[in-house]
Design an enzyme around this catalytic site. Structure first.
Site, PDB file in Angstrom:
ATOM      1  N   ASP A   1      -6.833  -7.795   2.915  1.00 52.69           N
ATOM      2  CA  ASP A   1      -7.833  -6.964   2.255  1.00 52.69           C
ATOM      3  C   ASP A   1      -8.667  -7.813   1.297  1.00 52.69           C
ATOM      4  O   ASP A   1      -9.899  -7.768   1.304  1.00 52.69           O
ATOM      5  CB  ASP A   1      -7.118  -5.852   1.494  1.00 52.69           C
ATOM      6  CG  ASP A   1      -8.052  -4.738   1.051  1.00 52.69           C
ATOM      7  OD1 ASP A   1      -9.252  -4.793   1.373  1.00 52.69           O
ATOM      8  OD2 ASP A   1      -7.570  -3.814   0.380  1.00 52.69           O
TER       9      ASP A   1
ATOM     10  N   LYS B   1       2.610 -16.181   0.998  1.00 56.28           N
ATOM     11  CA  LYS B   1       3.055 -16.639  -0.314  1.00 56.28           C
ATOM     12  C   LYS B   1       4.573 -16.778  -0.283  1.00 56.28           C
ATOM     13  O   LYS B   1       5.309 -16.307  -1.164  1.00 56.28           O
ATOM     14  CB  LYS B   1       2.614 -15.649  -1.399  1.00 56.28           C
ATOM     15  CG  LYS B   1       2.708 -16.189  -2.825  1.00 56.28           C
ATOM     16  CD  LYS B   1       1.748 -17.319  -3.111  1.00 56.28           C
ATOM     17  CE  LYS B   1       1.825 -17.745  -4.580  1.00 56.28           C
ATOM     18  NZ  LYS B   1       1.013 -18.954  -4.855  1.00 56.28           N
TER      19      LYS B   1
ATOM     20  N   ASP C   1     -12.739  -9.466   1.996  1.00 51.00           N
ATOM     21  CA  ASP C   1     -13.857  -9.194   1.090  1.00 51.00           C
ATOM     22  C   ASP C   1     -14.481 -10.495   0.585  1.00 51.00           C
ATOM     23  O   ASP C   1     -15.719 -10.610   0.490  1.00 51.00           O
ATOM     24  CB  ASP C   1     -13.383  -8.365  -0.104  1.00 51.00           C
ATOM     25  CG  ASP C   1     -13.309  -6.880   0.205  1.00 51.00           C
ATOM     26  OD1 ASP C   1     -13.427  -6.512   1.394  1.00 51.00           O
ATOM     27  OD2 ASP C   1     -13.125  -6.080  -0.720  1.00 51.00           O
TER      28      ASP C   1
ATOM     29  N   TYR D   1       0.832  -1.197   0.000  1.00 56.47           N
ATOM     30  CA  TYR D   1       0.000   0.000   0.000  1.00 56.47           C
ATOM     31  C   TYR D   1       0.872   1.254   0.000  1.00 56.47           C
ATOM     32  O   TYR D   1       1.494   1.608   0.997  1.00 56.47           O
ATOM     33  CB  TYR D   1      -0.965  -0.031   1.179  1.00 56.47           C
ATOM     34  CG  TYR D   1      -2.056  -1.049   0.929  1.00 56.47           C
ATOM     35  CD1 TYR D   1      -3.334  -0.647   0.585  1.00 56.47           C
ATOM     36  CD2 TYR D   1      -1.785  -2.408   0.959  1.00 56.47           C
ATOM     37  CE1 TYR D   1      -4.327  -1.578   0.308  1.00 56.47           C
ATOM     38  CE2 TYR D   1      -2.754  -3.349   0.678  1.00 56.47           C
ATOM     39  CZ  TYR D   1      -4.024  -2.926   0.348  1.00 56.47           C
ATOM     40  OH  TYR D   1      -4.991  -3.844   0.066  1.00 56.47           O
TER      41      TYR D   1
ATOM     42  N   ASP E   1      -3.386 -18.477  -2.178  1.00 52.63           N
ATOM     43  CA  ASP E   1      -4.260 -19.009  -3.214  1.00 52.63           C
ATOM     44  C   ASP E   1      -5.043 -20.216  -2.702  1.00 52.63           C
ATOM     45  O   ASP E   1      -6.239 -20.376  -3.000  1.00 52.63           O
ATOM     46  CB  ASP E   1      -3.462 -19.354  -4.472  1.00 52.63           C
ATOM     47  CG  ASP E   1      -2.156 -20.059  -4.194  1.00 52.63           C
ATOM     48  OD1 ASP E   1      -1.657 -19.978  -3.057  1.00 52.63           O
ATOM     49  OD2 ASP E   1      -1.613 -20.701  -5.116  1.00 52.63           O
TER      50      ASP E   1
END
Length: 353
Positions: free
Chosen positions: A244, A187, A248, A134, A220
């Protein structure tokens, strides 16, 4: 005892409507609070830009720091002018300025509502809030994105031991109050250094909490498991961007972003914030569903030590969502914003004391 002082920032689009609804619900729950409730209001977003040349004035930031907690309405920051022309993202500014390192995002199914996953679940995402990719919050000065030559854009990702430890500790505290499971999302198979650092800290915290079940999952794979078996999760411990995205996804699987609360927490400050956007296309039409911000405000109350009031608000929401006649139109119900808010207030006022 000093009053409980909250600052409401209505924002853009449907923000003023759902912020007003949230304040109405909070006042209905005020008799259950241990302190007198005081709510002040200040302008951010386009209203502030028109009045003072910036979407979040410095005096509003000062008011936020002085308040016990903040209720932040959604903002249309993608439509703001450049930062040099006053178009700062109020959410990012407050997260950095108040050092809100943890974004806590619950997702759960509700009786009476069909969820896309068709499996009941109750989980929470503990998302690191100040680092990662970010660009507006990962550098002391300047952005984390740059374009060295035309046609080439680069983004820097910052992961620190301190940032990872703070969010890991928050996740294990949450798990101790819930089902006692933490899943670290990463990851590290491709981002070996940054996610490797994050995982090392997570494992150190896991060793300090032997009664909390701990595992790790590639991001994933986590997305796939959320779709197929969301009930396997309790607390998902995530870096900023992964948290984030997955929060969602989890909220949509529970019935939609409009049903999911969100609390930004730091060492001394907390900001309640709806998970969804400003929806300017339905602003002013009595169609907005205020549930997300109302549940976020309940999370804020719980964080501030007002659990009975938070319980009453959450119970009222669950009861209202259980029947079509007490839901908003986006959920197949019969009520608009005002009618739904009045229903919640009535349920709270009639709740056993």
């Amino acid at each position: 005892m000093s009053p409980l002082r909250l600052l409401a920032l209505p924002g853009d689009g449907i923000g003023p409507e759902i912020t007003a609804a949230t304040q109405q619900v909070l006042r209905a729950a005020a008799p259950l609070m241990s302190r007198e409730l005081e709510i002040a209001e200040a302008q951010i977003g386009f209203a502030a830009l028109a009045a003072s040349g910036t979407t979040i004035p410095d005096d509003v930031i000062a008011q936020a720091k002085a308040a016990d907690g903040v209720i932040l309405g959604p903002v249309s920051h993608n439509d703001y002018p450049p930062v040099a022309e006053g178009g700062r993202n109020p959410s990012g500014v407050l997260r950095v300025g108040l050092e809100l390192y943890a974004n806590i995002r619950p997702a759960r199914t509700y009786d009476g509502l069909d969820a896309p996953t068709r499996r009941p679940f109750d989980l929470v995402v503990a998302r690191e809030n100040l680092e990662g990719f970010y660009a507006d919050r990962n550098m002391h000065e300047g952005g984390g994105e740059f374009c060295p030559v035309p046609g080439v854009a680069l983004a820097m990702r910052k992961i620190t031991e301190e940032g990872s430890r703070r969010i890991a500790r928050a996740a294990f505290r949450l798990a101790a109050e819930r089902q006692g499971r933490v899943t670290a999302i990463h990851k590290a198979n491709v981002m070996r250094i940054t996610d490797g650092l994050f995982l090392r800290v997570c494992r150190e915290e896991a060793a300090r909490h032997p009664k909390i079940a701990y595992d790790e999952l590639l991001v994933d794979a986590a997305a796939a498991h959320l779709v197929r078996h969301p009930d396997r999760f309790d607390v998902l411990l995530c870096t900023n961007m992964f948290g984030d995205i997955l929060s969602d996804l989890a909220s949509e699987l529970s019935g939609g972003l409009g049903l999911a609360g969100s609390l930004n927490v730091g060492g001394t400050h907390a900001v309640a914030q709806a998970q969804h956007g400003s929806a300017p296309d339905i602003a002013g039409q009595d169609r907005a569903n205020p549930t997300s911000l109302i549940l976020s405000a309940a999370m804020l109350l719980r964080h501030l030590g007002e659990a009975p009031a938070a319980d009453a608000i959450e119970a009222a929401v669950a009861r209202a969502l259980a029947a079509p006649e007490t839901r908003t139109g986006d959920l197949g119900g019969a009520l608009g914003t005002a009618g739904y808010t009045e229903t919640l207030c009535t349920l709270i006022e009639k709740a056993p004391r």
